[in-house]
Design a protein around this motif. Structure first.
Motif, mmCIF file in Angstrom:
data_model
loop_
_atom_site.group_PDB
_atom_site.id
_atom_site.type_symbol
_atom_site.label_atom_id
_atom_site.label_comp_id
_atom_site.label_asym_id
_atom_site.label_seq_id
_atom_site.Cartn_x
_atom_site.Cartn_y
_atom_site.Cartn_z
ATOM 1 N N ASP A 272 62.260 54.660 63.759
ATOM 2 C CA ASP A 272 60.807 54.755 63.977
ATOM 3 C C ASP A 272 60.216 55.742 62.978
ATOM 4 N N ASP A 273 58.977 56.136 63.182
ATOM 5 C CA ASP A 273 58.370 57.001 62.152
ATOM 6 C C ASP A 273 58.823 58.454 62.233
ATOM 7 N N THR A 274 59.795 58.758 63.102
ATOM 8 C CA THR A 274 60.368 60.105 63.085
ATOM 9 C C THR A 274 61.660 60.147 62.252
ATOM 10 N N SER A 275 62.053 58.991 61.719
ATOM 11 C CA SER A 275 63.246 58.943 60.862
ATOM 12 C C SER A 275 63.048 59.894 59.673
ATOM 13 N N PHE A 276 64.131 60.530 59.224
ATOM 14 C CA PHE A 276 63.970 61.584 58.213
ATOM 15 C C PHE A 276 65.236 61.710 57.370
ATOM 16 N N TYR A 277 65.091 62.474 56.297
ATOM 17 C CA TYR A 277 66.300 62.841 55.539
ATOM 18 C C TYR A 277 66.206 64.286 55.099
ATOM 19 N N ARG A 278 67.351 64.855 54.764
ATOM 20 C CA ARG A 278 67.413 66.206 54.183
ATOM 21 C C ARG A 278 68.293 66.122 52.950
ATOM 22 N N LEU A 279 67.858 66.774 51.892
ATOM 23 C CA LEU A 279 68.687 66.915 50.696
ATOM 24 C C LEU A 279 68.517 68.358 50.246
ATOM 25 N N GLU A 280 69.555 69.156 50.390
ATOM 26 C CA GLU A 280 69.402 70.596 50.158
ATOM 27 C C GLU A 280 70.584 71.171 49.398
ATOM 28 N N GLN A 281 70.256 72.119 48.540
ATOM 29 C CA GLN A 281 71.313 72.918 47.904
ATOM 30 C C GLN A 281 71.533 74.095 48.855
ATOM 31 N N LEU A 282 72.549 74.001 49.689
ATOM 32 C CA LEU A 282 72.774 75.026 50.721
ATOM 33 C C LEU A 282 73.134 76.362 50.098
#
Ligand code: SAM
Length: 286
Positions: A272-282
């Motif tokens: 749904d429209d709460t779908s998300f992603y993260r791409l991070e240099q930790l």
């Protein structure tokens, strides 16, 4: 405790991200003309029948690999390059064209490795260990062991040619698995700091992942990237709503590949429209 069987989950949205990252990383690392040691600490059965009773129970692949198959939404228009490479390998094991088999990490690695590379597989569940052995068909480049992958990992590091890709993909059956993983990872990294380590994680309780990230940031390990895809916002009542990969010493090409892949996964598989992603240099490189 060995109640987890990957056959129930094969080809789901989490496998799509995990195996896309694995394929991209392996293809990069096998370009260099030097032997690579590939270590899969939690290997599973090797290959999964999507029409078998385990996969059919919840049909998790319906919202994973099935959606990326010819004729489905995920094949309309242009697939990102990393997804296209991964689906190409899945198509390779489905000769007739219909989606029936799903390759696990061992089969993907076996397909991509060269004669000079070695693959070390560890699986504790006795039935999946047998399936795995059958799947590898006495390939002389592959060693399959019915033993604890974490203990084996320490013994396999450092590799003789000082090149290794380690996939750590546990089933996280108990809370302590998260802490155990970090402890083992830090130990492995002390033995071999320049290896590439790819760690899969599920998001059920966000707090567990926050704790893992914090522990990694404090560990002193450098150059850590995180990539995550969520079907919908976190909600432990729904079980696993997101999953991710943490990659230490990633190929320099992985970030750009994920910049393209992750938003596409949100559009293609998001619930749904709460779908998300993260791409991070930790943790930065230096
Ligand atoms: N890596 C596989 C893939 O991508 O196709 C899936 C692996 S599945 C998530 C985790 C597997 O680890 C299960 O088959 C489980 O039986 C096995 N396992 C659990 N604890 C283990 C341990 N300590 N050492 C080796 N295998 C273990």
């Amino acid at each position: 405790m060995l109640s987890y069987r990957h056959g129930f989950h094969a080809g789901n949205f989490a496998d799509v991200l995990k195996h896309t990252v694995l394929v991209h990383t392996l293809e990069y690392m096998t370009q260099k003309d030097k032997p690579l040691r590939i270590i899969d600490t939690h290997a599973g059965a090797g290959v999964y029948k999507l029409n078998g009773p385990q996969a059919q129970k919840n049909r998790e692949f319906d919202n994973g690999i099935s959606r990326l198959w010819p004729g489905e939404q995920g094949m309309d228009g242009q697939q990102p390059g990393a997804i296209a490479r991964f689906t190409e390998l899945v198509r390779k094991v489905n000769e007739g064209g219909a989606l029936q088999l799903y390759p696990g990490s061992p089969l993907l690695a076996q397909t991509l490795m060269r004669p000079i590379d070695r693959l070390f597989l560890h699986e504790l569940h006795p039935a999946d260990f047998q399936f795995l052995r059958d799947c590898m068909r006495n390939d002389k480049r592959v060693r399959v062991e019915n033993e604890d992958g974490f203990a084996a990992l320490q013994a396999l590091l450092p590799p003789p040619d000082r090149r290794a890709l380690v996939l750590i993909d546990p089933s996280y059956e108990v809370k302590s698995d998260y802490q155990h993983l970090i402890k083992q990872l830090v130990q492995a990294h002390k033995r071999f700091a320049t290896g590439t380590y790819a760690i899969w994680y599920p998001v059920v309780l966000r707090q567990r992942i926050d704790e893992m990230e914090l522990a990694l940031k404090k560990s002193g390990i450098k150059n850590i990237q995180l990539m995550e895809f969520g079907l919908q916002q976190d909600n432990p009542e729904y079980g696993m709503t997101a999953s991710g990969m943490i990659v230490i010493n990633p190929p320099w090409t992985l970030w750009a590949a994920m910049e393209e892949t992750l938003p596409w996964l949100v559009d293609t598989l998001g619930a749904d429209d709460t779908s998300f992603y993260r791409l991070e240099q930790l943790v930065p490189e230096k």
